[in-house]
Design a protein around this motif. Structure first.
Motif, PDB file in Angstrom:
ATOM      1  N   LYS A 104      -9.595  10.959   7.434  1.00  0.00           N
ATOM      2  CA  LYS A 104     -10.695   9.986   7.441  1.00  0.00           C
ATOM      3  C   LYS A 104     -10.090   8.582   7.460  1.00  0.00           C
ATOM      4  O   LYS A 104      -9.488   8.142   6.481  1.00  0.00           O
ATOM      5  CB  LYS A 104     -11.580  10.183   6.224  1.00  0.00           C
ATOM      6  N   ARG A 105     -10.261   7.909   8.578  1.00  0.00           N
ATOM      7  CA  ARG A 105      -9.652   6.589   8.795  1.00  0.00           C
ATOM      8  C   ARG A 105     -10.084   5.565   7.755  1.00  0.00           C
ATOM      9  O   ARG A 105      -9.315   4.688   7.367  1.00  0.00           O
ATOM     10  CB  ARG A 105     -10.006   6.106  10.191  1.00  0.00           C
ATOM     11  N   PHE A 106     -11.315   5.638   7.292  1.00  0.00           N
ATOM     12  CA  PHE A 106     -11.833   4.639   6.365  1.00  0.00           C
ATOM     13  C   PHE A 106     -11.841   5.142   4.914  1.00  0.00           C
ATOM     14  O   PHE A 106     -12.601   4.637   4.091  1.00  0.00           O
ATOM     15  CB  PHE A 106     -13.230   4.186   6.800  1.00  0.00           C
ATOM     16  N   ALA A 107     -10.984   6.097   4.611  1.00  0.00           N
ATOM     17  CA  ALA A 107     -10.897   6.611   3.239  1.00  0.00           C
ATOM     18  C   ALA A 107     -10.473   5.476   2.298  1.00  0.00           C
ATOM     19  O   ALA A 107      -9.610   4.662   2.633  1.00  0.00           O
ATOM     20  CB  ALA A 107      -9.896   7.758   3.175  1.00  0.00           C
ATOM     21  N   LEU A 108     -11.095   5.465   1.128  1.00  0.00           N
ATOM     22  CA  LEU A 108     -10.789   4.466   0.100  1.00  0.00           C
ATOM     23  C   LEU A 108     -10.747   5.191  -1.236  1.00  0.00           C
ATOM     24  O   LEU A 108     -11.748   5.777  -1.652  1.00  0.00           O
ATOM     25  CB  LEU A 108     -11.856   3.368   0.090  1.00  0.00           C
ATOM     26  N   SER A 109      -9.592   5.152  -1.888  1.00  0.00           N
ATOM     27  CA  SER A 109      -9.464   5.857  -3.168  1.00  0.00           C
ATOM     28  C   SER A 109     -10.002   4.996  -4.299  1.00  0.00           C
ATOM     29  O   SER A 109     -10.194   3.789  -4.151  1.00  0.00           O
ATOM     30  CB  SER A 109      -7.994   6.206  -3.443  1.00  0.00           C
ATOM     31  N   SER A 110     -10.202   5.618  -5.450  1.00  0.00           N
ATOM     32  CA  SER A 110     -10.674   4.874  -6.618  1.00  0.00           C
ATOM     33  C   SER A 110      -9.636   3.853  -7.079  1.00  0.00           C
ATOM     34  O   SER A 110      -9.976   2.867  -7.722  1.00  0.00           O
ATOM     35  CB  SER A 110     -11.009   5.844  -7.753  1.00  0.00           C
ATOM     36  N   ALA A 111      -8.358   4.075  -6.722  1.00  0.00           N
ATOM     37  CA  ALA A 111      -7.298   3.134  -7.077  1.00  0.00           C
ATOM     38  C   ALA A 111      -7.169   2.008  -6.049  1.00  0.00           C
ATOM     39  O   ALA A 111      -6.391   1.076  -6.239  1.00  0.00           O
ATOM     40  CB  ALA A 111      -5.971   3.863  -7.199  1.00  0.00           C
ATOM     41  N   GLY A 112      -7.899   2.119  -4.926  1.00  0.00           N
ATOM     42  CA  GLY A 112      -7.864   1.079  -3.909  1.00  0.00           C
ATOM     43  C   GLY A 112      -6.987   1.385  -2.707  1.00  0.00           C
ATOM     44  O   GLY A 112      -6.856   0.564  -1.812  1.00  0.00           O
ATOM     45  N   ARG A 114      -5.934   2.740   0.884  1.00  0.00           N
ATOM     46  CA  ARG A 114      -6.791   2.641   2.062  1.00  0.00           C
ATOM     47  C   ARG A 114      -6.260   3.402   3.256  1.00  0.00           C
ATOM     48  O   ARG A 114      -5.064   3.497   3.481  1.00  0.00           O
ATOM     49  CB  ARG A 114      -6.926   1.172   2.451  1.00  0.00           C
ATOM     50  N   GLY A 115      -7.212   3.934   4.024  1.00  0.00           N
ATOM     51  CA  GLY A 115      -6.905   4.489   5.328  1.00  0.00           C
ATOM     52  C   GLY A 115      -6.319   5.883   5.323  1.00  0.00           C
ATOM     53  O   GLY A 115      -6.304   6.575   4.307  1.00  0.00           O
ATOM     54  N   LEU A 116      -5.847   6.271   6.489  1.00  0.00           N
ATOM     55  CA  LEU A 116      -5.331   7.623   6.706  1.00  0.00           C
ATOM     56  C   LEU A 116      -4.235   8.003   5.722  1.00  0.00           C
ATOM     57  O   LEU A 116      -4.250   9.090   5.162  1.00  0.00           O
ATOM     58  CB  LEU A 116      -4.795   7.751   8.139  1.00  0.00           C
ATOM     59  N   MET A 117      -3.270   7.111   5.533  1.00  0.00           N
ATOM     60  CA  MET A 117      -2.129   7.421   4.663  1.00  0.00           C
ATOM     61  C   MET A 117      -2.294   6.847   3.265  1.00  0.00           C
ATOM     62  O   MET A 117      -1.369   6.875   2.468  1.00  0.00           O
ATOM     63  CB  MET A 117      -0.827   6.957   5.312  1.00  0.00           C
ATOM     64  N   GLN A 118      -3.484   6.334   2.970  1.00  0.00           N
ATOM     65  CA  GLN A 118      -3.815   5.816   1.646  1.00  0.00           C
ATOM     66  C   GLN A 118      -2.773   4.814   1.146  1.00  0.00           C
ATOM     67  O   GLN A 118      -2.119   5.006   0.110  1.00  0.00           O
ATOM     68  CB  GLN A 118      -4.006   6.964   0.652  1.00  0.00           C
ATOM     69  N   ALA A 138      -3.207   2.103  13.577  1.00  0.00           N
ATOM     70  CA  ALA A 138      -1.797   1.826  13.871  1.00  0.00           C
ATOM     71  C   ALA A 138      -1.126   1.100  12.707  1.00  0.00           C
ATOM     72  O   ALA A 138       0.023   1.409  12.358  1.00  0.00           O
ATOM     73  CB  ALA A 138      -1.673   1.022  15.160  1.00  0.00           C
ATOM     74  N   THR A 139      -1.812   0.155  12.099  1.00  0.00           N
ATOM     75  CA  THR A 139      -1.255  -0.582  10.961  1.00  0.00           C
ATOM     76  C   THR A 139      -1.029   0.350   9.786  1.00  0.00           C
ATOM     77  O   THR A 139       0.042   0.341   9.161  1.00  0.00           O
ATOM     78  CB  THR A 139      -2.197  -1.733  10.554  1.00  0.00           C
ATOM     79  N   ASN A 140      -2.018   1.168   9.476  1.00  0.00           N
ATOM     80  CA  ASN A 140      -1.908   2.101   8.357  1.00  0.00           C
ATOM     81  C   ASN A 140      -0.753   3.074   8.568  1.00  0.00           C
ATOM     82  O   ASN A 140       0.028   3.327   7.650  1.00  0.00           O
ATOM     83  CB  ASN A 140      -3.230   2.842   8.175  1.00  0.00           C
ATOM     84  N   LEU A 141      -0.634   3.596   9.776  1.00  0.00           N
ATOM     85  CA  LEU A 141       0.448   4.534  10.065  1.00  0.00           C
ATOM     86  C   LEU A 141       1.809   3.848   9.994  1.00  0.00           C
ATOM     87  O   LEU A 141       2.771   4.414   9.477  1.00  0.00           O
ATOM     88  CB  LEU A 141       0.244   5.177  11.441  1.00  0.00           C
ATOM     89  N   ARG A 142       1.892   2.635  10.512  1.00  0.00           N
ATOM     90  CA  ARG A 142       3.159   1.889  10.460  1.00  0.00           C
ATOM     91  C   ARG A 142       3.584   1.669   9.012  1.00  0.00           C
ATOM     92  O   ARG A 142       4.736   1.901   8.651  1.00  0.00           O
ATOM     93  CB  ARG A 142       2.994   0.560  11.197  1.00  0.00           C
ATOM     94  N   TYR A 143       2.663   1.229   8.177  1.00  0.00           N
ATOM     95  CA  TYR A 143       2.953   1.019   6.763  1.00  0.00           C
ATOM     96  C   TYR A 143       3.346   2.341   6.088  1.00  0.00           C
ATOM     97  O   TYR A 143       4.368   2.426   5.418  1.00  0.00           O
ATOM     98  CB  TYR A 143       1.725   0.469   6.038  1.00  0.00           C
TER      99      TYR A 143
END
Length: 190
Positions: A104-112, A114-118, A138-143
């Motif tokens: 889920k690309r827009f996943a957001l955990s309770s700790a904050g 974000r994204g696919l790789m949290q 792309a940004t989330n995956l790069r990080y």
């Protein structure tokens, strides 16, 4: 299973020489065109054949999580590119994404996270810029891949402890056990 992926990739490469009655139903012209675009835009592969084999095999595995073929191939292309750039296994990255966000690309955990790789927002200050969008694929995956690569180096290539560091659960195994189970169940290439 891997053999089926290789056979399917071979059919994609040489499929036009086969009579239409023998071509698998999944290789319709739209699927071929989508795969051709994904292969053409896929850095990190040694050659076109390697790209087709990997994309077809992983696409089949990812279909359960991401039903849309265009979105699925774009995600796989970006995962492979980011993982290759960071020097980590794209299959491990897929396992991390499965556990972290369930794709889920827009996943957001309770700790904050974000994204696919949290990815946690503090990483923008460490390795990026304050305006980097961690929900951008792309940004989330790069990080995420860069962070995982750092932890793998710190752990001298030992995957389980690196995964625990990635999750912030150093000294515990529940997270790394979940990722390793997902890797074995869905993504491993032997």
């Amino acid at each position: 299973m891997r053999r089926a992926g290789v056979v399917l990739a071979c059919l994609l490469v040489w499929g036009t020489a086969w009579p239409a009655a023998r071509a698998p139903a999944t290789l319709n012209p739209a699927m071929r065109a989508t795969l051709a675009r994904a292969v053409a835009a896929s850095p990190g592969f040694d050659n076109r054949f390697a790209a087709e084999v990997w994309l077809v095999d992983m696409s089949r595995r990812l279909a359960h999580f991401v039903p849309d073929v265009t979105r699925r191939l774009a995600l796989l292309r970006d995962v492979h590119a980011a993982a290759s750039e960071a020097g980590v296994s794209p299959e491990v990255v897929l396992a991390v994404i499965e556990v972290e966000s369930h794709f889920k690309r827009f996943a957001l955990s309770s700790a904050g996270a974000r994204g696919l790789m949290q990815v946690m927002p503090f990483w923008r200050d460490e390795i990026g810029t304050a305006d980097d969008n961690l929900f951008a694929r792309a940004t989330n995956l790069r990080y995420g891949c860069a962070i995982l690569a750092v932890y793998l180096a710190r752990e001298h290539g030992r995957l389980a402890p690196a995964l625990a560091r990635y999750n912030g659960s150093t000294g515990r195994t529940i997270y790394s056990d979940r990722v390793l189970a997902a890797l074995r169940r869905h993504w491993r290439i032997d």
